[in-house]
Design a protein around this motif. Structure first.
Motif, PDB file in Angstrom:
ATOM      1  N   ASP A   1       0.799  -1.230   0.000  1.00 31.08           N
ATOM      2  CA  ASP A   1       0.000   0.000   0.000  1.00 31.08           C
ATOM      3  C   ASP A   1       0.830   1.277   0.000  1.00 31.08           C
ATOM      4  N   ARG A   2       2.138   1.167  -0.182  1.00 31.08           N
ATOM      5  CA  ARG A   2       2.992   2.343  -0.002  1.00 31.08           C
ATOM      6  C   ARG A   2       2.615   3.499  -0.930  1.00 31.08           C
ATOM      7  N   ASN A   3       2.146   3.191  -2.140  1.00 35.98           N
ATOM      8  CA  ASN A   3       1.788   4.273  -3.064  1.00 35.98           C
ATOM      9  C   ASN A   3       0.412   4.862  -2.767  1.00 35.98           C
ATOM     10  N   PHE A   4      -0.425   4.099  -2.051  1.00 35.21           N
ATOM     11  CA  PHE A   4      -1.720   4.620  -1.606  1.00 35.21           C
ATOM     12  C   PHE A   4      -1.570   5.398  -0.308  1.00 35.21           C
ATOM     13  N   ASP A   5      -0.770   4.841   0.618  1.00 34.12           N
ATOM     14  CA  ASP A   5      -0.695   5.397   1.975  1.00 34.12           C
ATOM     15  C   ASP A   5      -0.166   6.822   2.011  1.00 34.12           C
ATOM     16  N   ARG A   6       0.653   7.209   1.043  1.00 33.83           N
ATOM     17  CA  ARG A   6       1.211   8.563   1.065  1.00 33.83           C
ATOM     18  C   ARG A   6       0.132   9.615   0.822  1.00 33.83           C
ATOM     19  N   HIS A   7      -1.037   9.184   0.324  1.00 36.18           N
ATOM     20  CA  HIS A   7      -2.136  10.119   0.069  1.00 36.18           C
ATOM     21  C   HIS A   7      -3.175  10.121   1.189  1.00 36.18           C
TER      22      HIS A   7
ATOM     23  N   THR B   1       6.208   4.009   3.672  1.00 33.86           N
ATOM     24  CA  THR B   1       5.620   5.096   2.875  1.00 33.86           C
ATOM     25  C   THR B   1       6.500   6.339   2.894  1.00 33.86           C
TER      26      THR B   1
ATOM     27  N   ARG C   1      -7.562  -3.786  -4.772  1.00 31.53           N
ATOM     28  CA  ARG C   1      -7.420  -3.403  -6.171  1.00 31.53           C
ATOM     29  C   ARG C   1      -8.437  -4.114  -7.065  1.00 31.53           C
TER      30      ARG C   1
END
Length: 292
Positions: A73-79, A89, A139
């Protein structure tokens, strides 16, 4: 003292943050149904060996799951405001290092399972597979919490396998019931991040259910309690049973009060209180078998 030892000492606070060591509510949500299944399968105290194996194994596997989840989830968690500062993240731990930590924890858990029996060892591979699949479920499915429900409930058939050498229908009945509990509390959790998740475009049960989220959560809780309180082979219908049922229903009512306005703070508080519901049923099972 070697350089590697110094490096490990410096990295340890980050690793503890990675596995949410300061937030035990997560592993308690796995622990209580697993220990309850142990007591049911053994019809009483299962012995110190199995108690230690499943307690430590639950903590280790939940911690390993955090590593996998944060990488996925690292690319989701930054948002998402609540998760933007997580070690992976934020870049304080890279992907390979996080996966290495997760692998070590999973291997330690597997080492514990190896001290039980072949049936438990065999089922542990299914448990690991579901744990790896879950982080990617959001996803592809509209209610990934259902996949989490299976992952968070797999300690139940493993407990029966470790005690009885098999997984009877009762174990699957309890797993199905526990899945609804996970749906309830993880939908509460999803309410917290709903606005951020909508912007990102990922799917959660809170988004899928829409305005029916609160009634659905109430229904999930009641279905969970039905599955876990109904079977006569689990409970004697004595005074303690009705006390446990009453306390459990009172907690469910309080959860609905906390989430009725869909306020993120109230929903997060409700989520964090959930382990007390699992503990209530576990304590009732232990007491019934201790004093009958």
């Amino acid at each position: 003292m070697s350089t590697d030892v110094f490096r490990l000492r410096d990295r340890l606070p980050l690793y503890l943050d990675l596995i949410r060591w300061d937030r035990p509510a997560g592993w308690l949500l796995l622990l209580w149904p697993t220990l309850s299944a142990l007591w049911i399968a053994a019809d009483g105290f299962p012995g110190w060996h199995l108690l230690a194996v499943f307690t430590l194994g639950t903590i280790l596997m939940r911690s390993a799951g955090c590593c996998i989840n944060d990488v996925a989830d690292r690319n989701f968690d930054r948002h998402v405001r609540r998760t933007a500062a997580r070690p992976v993240t934020s870049g304080r731990i890279d992907v390979r290092e996080a996966l290495a930590v997760g692998a070590v924890l999973a291997l330690l858990a597997f080492g514990l399972v190896l001290t039980t029996n072949r049936a438990a060892v065999a089922w542990s591979f299914f448990a690991l597979a579901i744990s790896v699949v879950y982080p990617y479920a959001k996803r592809f499915v509209s209610m990934p919490q259902a996949v989490l429900g299976v992952a968070f409930s797999f300690g139940i058939p493993m407990a029966f396998a470790a005690v009885q050498g098999q997984v009877p229908p009762l174990a699957w009945w309890l797993l199905a019931g526990n899945l609804f509990w996970v749906l309830a509390y993880d939908t509460e959790y999803a309410i917290v991040d709903r606005e951020d998740d909508l912007k990102i475009g990922i799917q959660t049960s809170a988004i899928t259910l829409g305005r029916w989220d609160v009634p659905a959560i109430a229904a999930f809780y009641l279905i969970y309690l039905y599955f876990w309180l109904y079977p006569g082979e689990i409970w004697a219908r004595d005074a303690l049973f009705f006390i446990v049922a009453g306390v459990a229903l009172a907690q469910v009512a309080w959860h609905i009060v906390l989430i009725r306005r869909r306020d993120p703070a109230g929903a997060f508080r409700a989520f964090r209180l959930n382990h007390w519901l699992g503990f209530t049923l576990f304590a009732g099972l232990v007491l019934q078998r201790a004093f009958r």
